[in-house]
Design an enzyme around this catalytic site. Structure first.
Site, PDB file in Angstrom:
ATOM      1  N   CYS A   1      -0.461   4.115   2.715  1.00 45.20           N
ATOM      2  CA  CYS A   1      -0.583   3.914   4.164  1.00 45.20           C
ATOM      3  C   CYS A   1      -0.425   2.433   4.501  1.00 45.20           C
ATOM      4  O   CYS A   1       0.663   1.908   4.411  1.00 45.20           O
ATOM      5  CB  CYS A   1      -1.897   4.482   4.680  1.00 45.20           C
ATOM      6  SG  CYS A   1      -3.353   3.807   3.835  1.00 45.20           S
ATOM      7  N   SER A   2      -1.522   1.790   4.855  1.00 45.60           N
ATOM      8  CA  SER A   2      -1.436   0.369   5.221  1.00 45.60           C
ATOM      9  C   SER A   2      -2.718  -0.375   4.869  1.00 45.60           C
ATOM     10  O   SER A   2      -3.194  -1.187   5.638  1.00 45.60           O
ATOM     11  CB  SER A   2      -1.143   0.233   6.715  1.00 45.60           C
ATOM     12  OG  SER A   2      -2.183   0.849   7.475  1.00 45.60           O
ATOM     13  N   CYS A   3      -3.299  -0.104   3.701  1.00 42.27           N
ATOM     14  CA  CYS A   3      -4.503  -0.814   3.264  1.00 42.27           C
ATOM     15  C   CYS A   3      -4.159  -2.291   3.114  1.00 42.27           C
ATOM     16  O   CYS A   3      -3.196  -2.641   2.428  1.00 42.27           O
ATOM     17  CB  CYS A   3      -5.009  -0.234   1.948  1.00 42.27           C
ATOM     18  SG  CYS A   3      -5.550   1.477   2.103  1.00 42.27           S
TER      19      CYS A   3
ATOM     20  N   CYS B   1       0.891  -1.157   0.000  1.00 43.38           N
ATOM     21  CA  CYS B   1       0.000   0.000   0.000  1.00 43.38           C
ATOM     22  C   CYS B   1       0.927   1.203   0.000  1.00 43.38           C
ATOM     23  O   CYS B   1       1.586   1.478   0.993  1.00 43.38           O
ATOM     24  CB  CYS B   1      -0.919   0.021   1.214  1.00 43.38           C
ATOM     25  SG  CYS B   1      -1.899   1.534   1.280  1.00 43.38           S
TER      26      CYS B   1
END
Length: 192
Positions: free
Chosen positions: A101-103, A98
């Protein structure tokens, strides 16, 4: 202003009350969503991978509609972004990142590992994917292309890794036991 835990608890209680008062989400619905999120983990994705390795029809469904394939194994996907599944082959290796961010596909892989969220991983995955996975011990032939797949808030991704040689005749449970989280992100490959 410094937030204390009590301030956070008060804010959360107020938000939950407001959601219930506006008929957006009841306390039971919120508790159910928390239970579902906490129930996700790499073992869920490993079950999907093992089933795909042993059932060609399931594999085709998984590659066409990952969310539907997850739901067939009683992994709740309602209300979550679609789940895409990409298949590693001898000629192409996928790496999920991602970039913003941190999807992460939490229903099937759980909470993202700390390194997946790091700026260093996100940058290296795009800039030097071959070097990055080599640090994980994943050496690929020069002829194998690496495709970086960007997981987003609108669409989450996981990798269907190649089945290791020497696992013919293994049960789904035995196959699932060798699939690690990194295998379904693309930084590692399953080993028998």
């Amino acid at each position: 202003m410094t937030w204390r835990e009590a301030d956070n608890a008060t804010l959360l209680a107020g938000l939950r009350s407001l959601l219930a008062a506006k008929s957006i989400a009841s306390a039971d619905e919120i508790a159910e969503r928390i239970r579902i999120t906490d129930g996700g983990g790499p073992a869920q994705g490993a079950r999907m991978v093992a089933k795909a390795w042993t059932d060609p029809d399931y594999k085709a469904l998984m590659l066409a509609d990952g969310a539907r394939a997850a739901e067939l194994l009683d992994i709740p996907m309602r209300g979550l972004p679609p789940l895409g599944v990409v298949e590693n082959t001898p000629g192409i290796h996928h790496l999920v990142v991602c970039t913003l961010c941190s999807c992460y596909p939490r229903a099937v892989l759980g909470y993202p590992p700390f390194w997946f969220k790091s700026a260093a991983y996100r940058a290296r995955a795009v800039r030097d994917p071959r070097g990055l996975i080599a640090e994980w011990g994943t050496e690929l032939p020069a002829a194998t292309a690496i495709r970086v797949v960007d997981s987003t808030a609108d669409y989450r991704w996981m990798v269907l890794p190649m089945r290791p040689a020497g696992t013919e005749g293994w049960s789904e449970a035995a196959l699932a036991a060798i699939v690690r989280e990194g295998d379904m992100i693309g930084v590692t490959r399953p080993r028998a």
